[in-house]
Write a protein that holds these residues in place. Structure first.
Motif, mmCIF file in Angstrom:
data_model
loop_
_atom_site.group_PDB
_atom_site.id
_atom_site.type_symbol
_atom_site.label_atom_id
_atom_site.label_comp_id
_atom_site.label_asym_id
_atom_site.label_seq_id
_atom_site.Cartn_x
_atom_site.Cartn_y
_atom_site.Cartn_z
ATOM 1 N N GLY A 1 0.784 -1.235 0.000
ATOM 2 C CA GLY A 1 0.000 0.000 0.000
ATOM 3 C C GLY A 1 0.811 1.277 0.000
ATOM 4 O O GLY A 1 1.870 1.374 -0.607
ATOM 5 N N ALA B 1 5.475 0.962 3.877
ATOM 6 C CA ALA B 1 6.946 0.993 3.952
ATOM 7 C C ALA B 1 7.433 1.611 5.255
ATOM 8 O O ALA B 1 8.528 1.308 5.726
ATOM 9 C CB ALA B 1 7.495 1.781 2.760
ATOM 10 N N GLY C 1 9.987 -2.738 5.539
ATOM 11 C CA GLY C 1 10.384 -3.554 4.393
ATOM 12 C C GLY C 1 10.377 -5.041 4.724
ATOM 13 O O GLY C 1 10.365 -5.445 5.890
ATOM 14 N N PHE C 2 10.388 -5.853 3.651
ATOM 15 C CA PHE C 2 10.378 -7.310 3.797
ATOM 16 C C PHE C 2 11.783 -7.896 3.681
ATOM 17 O O PHE C 2 12.000 -9.061 3.982
ATOM 18 C CB PHE C 2 9.508 -7.939 2.704
ATOM 19 N N GLY C 3 12.718 -7.099 3.183
ATOM 20 C CA GLY C 3 14.047 -7.622 2.905
ATOM 21 C C GLY C 3 14.139 -8.139 1.475
ATOM 22 O O GLY C 3 14.536 -9.292 1.248
ATOM 23 N N THR D 1 0.965 -0.008 -4.733
ATOM 24 C CA THR D 1 1.916 1.033 -4.339
ATOM 25 C C THR D 1 1.884 2.184 -5.344
ATOM 26 O O THR D 1 1.303 2.080 -6.435
ATOM 27 C CB THR D 1 3.348 0.472 -4.234
ATOM 28 N N HIS D 2 2.535 3.254 -4.977
ATOM 29 C CA HIS D 2 2.572 4.462 -5.809
ATOM 30 C C HIS D 2 3.275 4.156 -7.136
ATOM 31 O O HIS D 2 4.225 3.373 -7.163
ATOM 32 C CB HIS D 2 3.321 5.549 -5.036
ATOM 33 N N PHE E 1 5.464 5.577 -8.647
ATOM 34 C CA PHE E 1 6.905 5.848 -8.619
ATOM 35 C C PHE E 1 7.651 4.968 -7.612
ATOM 36 O O PHE E 1 8.853 5.132 -7.432
ATOM 37 C CB PHE E 1 7.161 7.340 -8.351
ATOM 38 N N GLU F 1 9.133 2.055 -7.595
ATOM 39 C CA GLU F 1 9.519 1.096 -8.643
ATOM 40 C C GLU F 1 10.054 -0.208 -8.053
ATOM 41 O O GLU F 1 9.735 -1.306 -8.512
ATOM 42 C CB GLU F 1 10.607 1.767 -9.503
ATOM 43 N N ASN G 1 9.954 -6.170 -6.861
ATOM 44 C CA ASN G 1 10.064 -7.190 -5.811
ATOM 45 C C ASN G 1 8.785 -8.030 -5.742
ATOM 46 O O ASN G 1 8.838 -9.257 -5.564
ATOM 47 C CB ASN G 1 10.296 -6.540 -4.438
ATOM 48 N N LYS H 1 5.468 14.814 -10.363
ATOM 49 C CA LYS H 1 5.546 13.487 -10.975
ATOM 50 C C LYS H 1 4.197 13.199 -11.634
ATOM 51 O O LYS H 1 3.172 13.738 -11.196
ATOM 52 C CB LYS H 1 5.777 12.423 -9.896
HETATM 53 P P1 NAP Z 1 10.503 1.757 -3.440
HETATM 54 O O1 NAP Z 1 11.661 2.600 -3.766
HETATM 55 O O2 NAP Z 1 9.828 1.019 -4.524
HETATM 56 O O3 NAP Z 1 10.862 0.683 -2.342
HETATM 57 C C1 NAP Z 1 12.049 0.727 -1.577
HETATM 58 C C2 NAP Z 1 11.926 -0.322 -0.496
HETATM 59 O O4 NAP Z 1 10.961 0.083 0.482
HETATM 60 C C3 NAP Z 1 11.428 -1.662 -1.005
HETATM 61 O O5 NAP Z 1 12.475 -2.413 -1.553
HETATM 62 C C4 NAP Z 1 10.836 -2.253 0.248
HETATM 63 O O6 NAP Z 1 11.865 -2.714 1.136
HETATM 64 C C5 NAP Z 1 10.226 -1.047 0.937
HETATM 65 N N1 NAP Z 1 8.817 -0.849 0.594
HETATM 66 C C6 NAP Z 1 8.282 -0.024 -0.342
HETATM 67 N N2 NAP Z 1 6.953 -0.069 -0.312
HETATM 68 C C7 NAP Z 1 6.624 -0.945 0.663
HETATM 69 C C8 NAP Z 1 5.391 -1.404 1.183
HETATM 70 N N3 NAP Z 1 4.203 -0.962 0.712
HETATM 71 N N4 NAP Z 1 5.429 -2.310 2.200
HETATM 72 C C9 NAP Z 1 6.625 -2.738 2.691
HETATM 73 N N5 NAP Z 1 7.812 -2.341 2.241
HETATM 74 C C10 NAP Z 1 7.813 -1.441 1.244
HETATM 75 O O7 NAP Z 1 9.379 2.636 -2.650
HETATM 76 P P2 NAP Z 1 9.300 4.217 -2.341
HETATM 77 O O8 NAP Z 1 9.206 4.952 -3.625
HETATM 78 O O9 NAP Z 1 10.339 4.552 -1.328
HETATM 79 O O10 NAP Z 1 7.855 4.263 -1.667
HETATM 80 C C11 NAP Z 1 7.659 3.757 -0.365
HETATM 81 C C12 NAP Z 1 6.176 3.741 -0.058
HETATM 82 O O11 NAP Z 1 5.626 5.054 -0.172
HETATM 83 C C13 NAP Z 1 5.377 2.839 -0.981
HETATM 84 O O12 NAP Z 1 4.528 2.054 -0.167
HETATM 85 C C14 NAP Z 1 4.595 3.791 -1.857
HETATM 86 O O13 NAP Z 1 3.319 3.276 -2.198
HETATM 87 C C15 NAP Z 1 4.503 5.041 -1.001
HETATM 88 N N6 NAP Z 1 4.534 6.282 -1.791
HETATM 89 C C16 NAP Z 1 5.571 6.517 -2.642
HETATM 90 C C17 NAP Z 1 5.594 7.678 -3.387
HETATM 91 C C18 NAP Z 1 6.687 7.946 -4.387
HETATM 92 O O14 NAP Z 1 6.623 8.994 -5.059
HETATM 93 N N7 NAP Z 1 7.668 7.074 -4.531
HETATM 94 C C19 NAP Z 1 4.550 8.611 -3.254
HETATM 95 C C20 NAP Z 1 3.500 8.348 -2.361
HETATM 96 C C21 NAP Z 1 3.511 7.190 -1.636
HETATM 97 P P3 NAP Z 1 12.316 -4.249 1.176
HETATM 98 O O15 NAP Z 1 13.096 -4.470 -0.084
HETATM 99 O O16 NAP Z 1 13.115 -4.356 2.418
HETATM 100 O O17 NAP Z 1 11.050 -5.074 1.212
#
Ligand code: NAP
Length: 244
Positions: free
Chosen positions: A7, A30, A47-49, A70-71, A73, A75, A80, A195
């Motif tokens: 989510g 996350a 995170g799950f690792g 997930t969002h 962005f 990626e 994973n 974005k």
């Molecule tokens: P990411 O770069 O795709 O993920 C980096 C790491 O964070 C993943 O490898 C995982 O760690 C952990 N992770 C990400 N989403 C997770 C989830 N829903 N549950 C458990 N672990 C998660 O993600 P990100 O861009 O940093 O975004 C993190 C969270 O913020 C996401 O849930 C996303 O929906 C939300 N979000 C992101 C944005 C954006 O612009 N990127 C904007 C709004 C909301 P492990 O490898 O250890 O499992």
């Protein structure tokens, strides 16, 4: 039936709300936001690792279906999820809201990264000293060396590195059209940087920019894993779960 929703989005919360009366739902966050809005059902945070850790989690918790909500962005977690679902033989659906498309009157400059968005500020025809930056608090480093003044809107306070001339606006969507118009006028914004998140909750800024005749630098979405079925709305995703 046990469904895992990856989510961190409005749509993920809506999907948990649609499902949790009939099926066991665990939503995974996350842990980036200090006080997240929590969905209905069970919630786990952190995170799950990597893909292997997620595959192990799916097996240990007898997950029958995964929804990557997930969002657009986020990626890494999407790749994973694709890897883990294949390893653990669990069906996976991606819930992805459609991207935004420019309409008549828009002056979009589309780029592929935050770094390219920062560089694009040099190429704008019009004056661009006052920037409304809505790309989130992560990734501000890409703009750290820019000379412009930035209004940065984010849920939690950003951390350095960030541009020297930054004002922070702490807020969380959805954002209405009147509020967006007011921000552009009050801060005398010259350019919007966003974005291509898609969805209605943060779209009014695009209309406000169009009305004000402002250029918009739009970061295109990153690639998605191939071969994963996709739903565009929480309702479509809920229907997929009920058939799984
Ligand atoms: P990411 O770069 O795709 O993920 C980096 C790491 O964070 C993943 O490898 C995982 O760690 C952990 N992770 C990400 N989403 C997770 C989830 N829903 N549950 C458990 N672990 C998660 O993600 P990100 O861009 O940093 O975004 C993190 C969270 O913020 C996401 O849930 C996303 O929906 C939300 N979000 C992101 C944005 C954006 O612009 N990127 C904007 C709004 C909301 P492990 O490898 O250890 O499992």
């Amino acid at each position: 039936m046990h469904v895992l929703i990856l989510g961190g989005t409005t749509e993920a919360r809506a999907l948990a709300g649609l499902l949790h009366d009939d099926v066991r739902v665990t939503s995974s966050l996350a842990g980036r936001v200090a006080a997240p809005r929590l969905p209905a059902g069970e919630v786990r945070i952190g995170g799950f690792g990597g893909a292997d850790g997620l595959a192990a989690w799916l097996r240990e918790h007898s997950v029958d279906a995964v929804i990557d909500a997930t969002h657009p962005f986020a990626e890494r977690i999407s790749f994973n999820a694709a890897g883990a679902a294949a390893t653990a033989h669990v069906p996976l659906l991606a819930l992805r809201r459609p991207g935004w498309v420019p309409v008549a009157g828009d002056a979009w400059h589309e780029v592929d990264s935050l770094e390219a968005a920062a560089a694009a500020l040099d190429g704008l025809d019009s004056r661009s000293d006052r920037v409304f930056l809505t790309t989130g608090r992560m990734g501000l480093a890409a703009f750290a060396d820019r000379p412009e003044w930035f209004l940065v809107r984010s849920v939690d306070a950003p951390e350095a590195p960030m541009p020297a001339r930054t004002e922070v606006l702490l807020d969380r969507g959805p954002f209405g059209l009147d509020g967006e118009r007011e921000i552009l006028a009050r801060h005398r914004i010259d350019v919007l940087v966003t974005k291509d998140s898609g969805g209605a909750a943060t779209a009014p800024k695009l209309q406000a920019a169009r009305e004000a005749g402002l250029p918009v630098v739009v970061v295109r979405r990153p690639p998605v894993p191939q071969g994963v079925p996709t739903a565009a709305t929480p309702e479509e995703a809920a229907a997929w779960v009920r058939k799984a």
